[in-house]
Write a protein that holds these residues in place. Structure first.
Motif, PDB file in Angstrom:
ATOM      1  N   HIS A 107      40.147-157.432  -2.727  1.00  0.00           N
ATOM      2  CA  HIS A 107      38.695-157.203  -2.679  1.00  0.00           C
ATOM      3  C   HIS A 107      38.407-155.930  -1.890  1.00  0.00           C
ATOM      4  O   HIS A 107      38.590-155.892  -0.676  1.00  0.00           O
ATOM      5  N   HIS A 109      35.972-151.931  -2.033  1.00  0.00           N
ATOM      6  CA  HIS A 109      34.886-151.149  -2.643  1.00  0.00           C
ATOM      7  C   HIS A 109      35.188-149.657  -2.577  1.00  0.00           C
ATOM      8  O   HIS A 109      35.926-149.209  -1.706  1.00  0.00           O
ATOM      9  N   HIS A 139      30.512-153.573  -6.748  1.00  0.00           N
ATOM     10  CA  HIS A 139      29.445-154.551  -7.024  1.00  0.00           C
ATOM     11  C   HIS A 139      28.962-154.521  -8.470  1.00  0.00           C
ATOM     12  O   HIS A 139      29.104-153.525  -9.171  1.00  0.00           O
ATOM     13  N   GLU A 177      33.130-157.261  -8.072  1.00  0.00           N
ATOM     14  CA  GLU A 177      32.580-158.318  -7.230  1.00  0.00           C
ATOM     15  C   GLU A 177      31.248-158.673  -7.872  1.00  0.00           C
ATOM     16  O   GLU A 177      30.252-157.968  -7.708  1.00  0.00           O
ATOM     17  N   ASP A 293      37.727-156.829   2.338  1.00  0.00           N
ATOM     18  CA  ASP A 293      36.433-156.417   1.773  1.00  0.00           C
ATOM     19  C   ASP A 293      36.137-154.995   2.267  1.00  0.00           C
ATOM     20  O   ASP A 293      35.033-154.675   2.693  1.00  0.00           O
ATOM     21  N   HIS A 295      35.325-151.198   2.805  1.00  0.00           N
ATOM     22  CA  HIS A 295      34.436-150.187   2.243  1.00  0.00           C
ATOM     23  C   HIS A 295      34.897-148.779   2.633  1.00  0.00           C
ATOM     24  O   HIS A 295      34.245-147.798   2.321  1.00  0.00           O
TER      25      HIS A 295
HETATM   26 ZN    ZN Z   1      32.652-156.935  -1.190  1.00  0.00          ZN
END
Ligand code: ZN
Ligand code: ZN
Length: 334
Positions: A107, A109, A139, A177, A293, A295
């Motif tokens: 996961h 981004h 997303h 996601e 997660d 970024h």
């Molecule tokens: Zn996320």
């Protein structure tokens, strides 16, 4: 005391402090210091000897004292006190997590949605940590403020993915996601989801839905055959936003039945599932995905600092997807 072990102690302190709204700033300070340790991996014994623990980014006098205690005794009396105060004592059935066996992260981004780095930078960051694979899961369109991806942009992203994969030499899983909408349907059509390598379905909005409706919403999501992982399953932000409340036992049981993994999102602002919920999910037969997660590349360090959550929950490594080689991730082919 190695830096990663210390980072996990500071991370747990941050977690326990977040349970008291008055301590949110102190909690953040501990999380930030944990992050610095996980990123920089300083030699704590040497720094302590030289009386230079405060030279670590984000470590002031108070946190330095906790670190000094850790270096000297291997334990933190402050952590023990917080555990006792919050009724979350150490347990004798915790598992052992060997982070050197870590294969990848499912996961993350990029700047295609709200990430702060390009896919190339993220891939290089993951490669530098020795990861074999990285799930690129930006997303879905519903999240307009972050420029979520529709089918057309996903297709364009998949072309870039191929290039970056070759250039960096790491397997990039083309994913999304996807938002779990209020009725439990997903924010992209099944025809799109089924061609992706990995689908992380997450609740982001309307988290205060009535628990009965929220339960149906989550049950529907875990029964979508394209879903591989439920991302940050409650959507909570400890210290600032309460997560969704639903019939956890029922949803986790369904997830175990459909083979959908539950995420332990190690972002210190989330820490979701909590160790307590993760333990329940473990008992009900679920698998887990231990994710940053991320970024930005530096955020991959959230996993080493947050791995204590899986340990506290007693989750054996064979129940955690990220410790499996890519070939063993059957969901990728599903
Ligand atoms: Zn996320
Ligand atoms: Zn999310």
């Amino acid at each position: 005391m190695d830096a990663i072990a210390a980072a996990q102690v500071l991370s747990e302190i941050g977690y326990l402090l977040r349970q008291d709204p008055k301590e949110v700033y102190r909690a953040r300070a501990f999380s930030a210091a944990a992050w610095a340790l996980a990123l920089e991996r300083p030699d704590l014994d040497a720094l302590h000897k030289a009386n230079k623990l405060t030279s670590i980014e984000g470590v002031g006098e108070g946190i330095a004292k906790v670190l000094a205690g850790l270096v000297e005794s291997g334990q933190s009396s402050y952590l023990e006190r917080l555990r006792a105060e919050t009724g979350q004592p150490a347990r004798d059935d915790e598992s052992t997590i060997d982070l050197s066996a870590y294969q990848g992260d499912l996961h993350s981004h990029t700047d295609w949605s709200d990430g702060r780095a390009t896919m190339l930078e993220m891939a290089r960051g993951a490669k530098a940590l020795g990861y074999r694979y990285l799930g690129v899961t930006d997303h879905s369109p519903r999240i307009k403020v972050v420029n979520g991806l529709d089918a057309e942009r996903l297709l364009a992203q998949s072309r870039l993915r191929e290039q970056v994969e070759k250039e960096v030499g790491i397997a990039l899983l083309q994913g999304i996601e996807v938002d779990i909408l209020e009725d439990g349907s997903l924010d992209l059509p099944d025809q799109v989801l089924e061609i992706l390598d990995i689908v992380v379905a997450s609740p982001h909005v309307k988290l205060r839905q009535d628990p009965v409706a929220m339960t149906e919403r989550m049950v529907r999501a875990v029964n979508n055959p394209n879903v591989d992982v439920i991302g940050h399953p409650t959507g909570r932000r400890p210290g600032s936003r309460e997560g969704a409340s639903y019939d956890f036992e029922r949803v986790f049981r369904e997830a175990a039945g459909t083979g959908v993994a539950l995420e332990i999102d190690c972002d210190p602002a989330r820490m979701d599932l909590s160790p307590e919920h993760a333990r329940l999910a473990l008992e009900l037969g679920c698998n887990f995905s231990l994710d940053a997660d991320a970024h930005a590349p530096a955020e991959f360090a959230y996993v080493p600092m947050g791995a204590w959550m899986a340990r506290r929950a007693g989750i054996p490594m064979d129940r955690i997807l990220n410790f499996k080689p890519l070939e063993a991730l059957t969901m990728i082919a599903k």
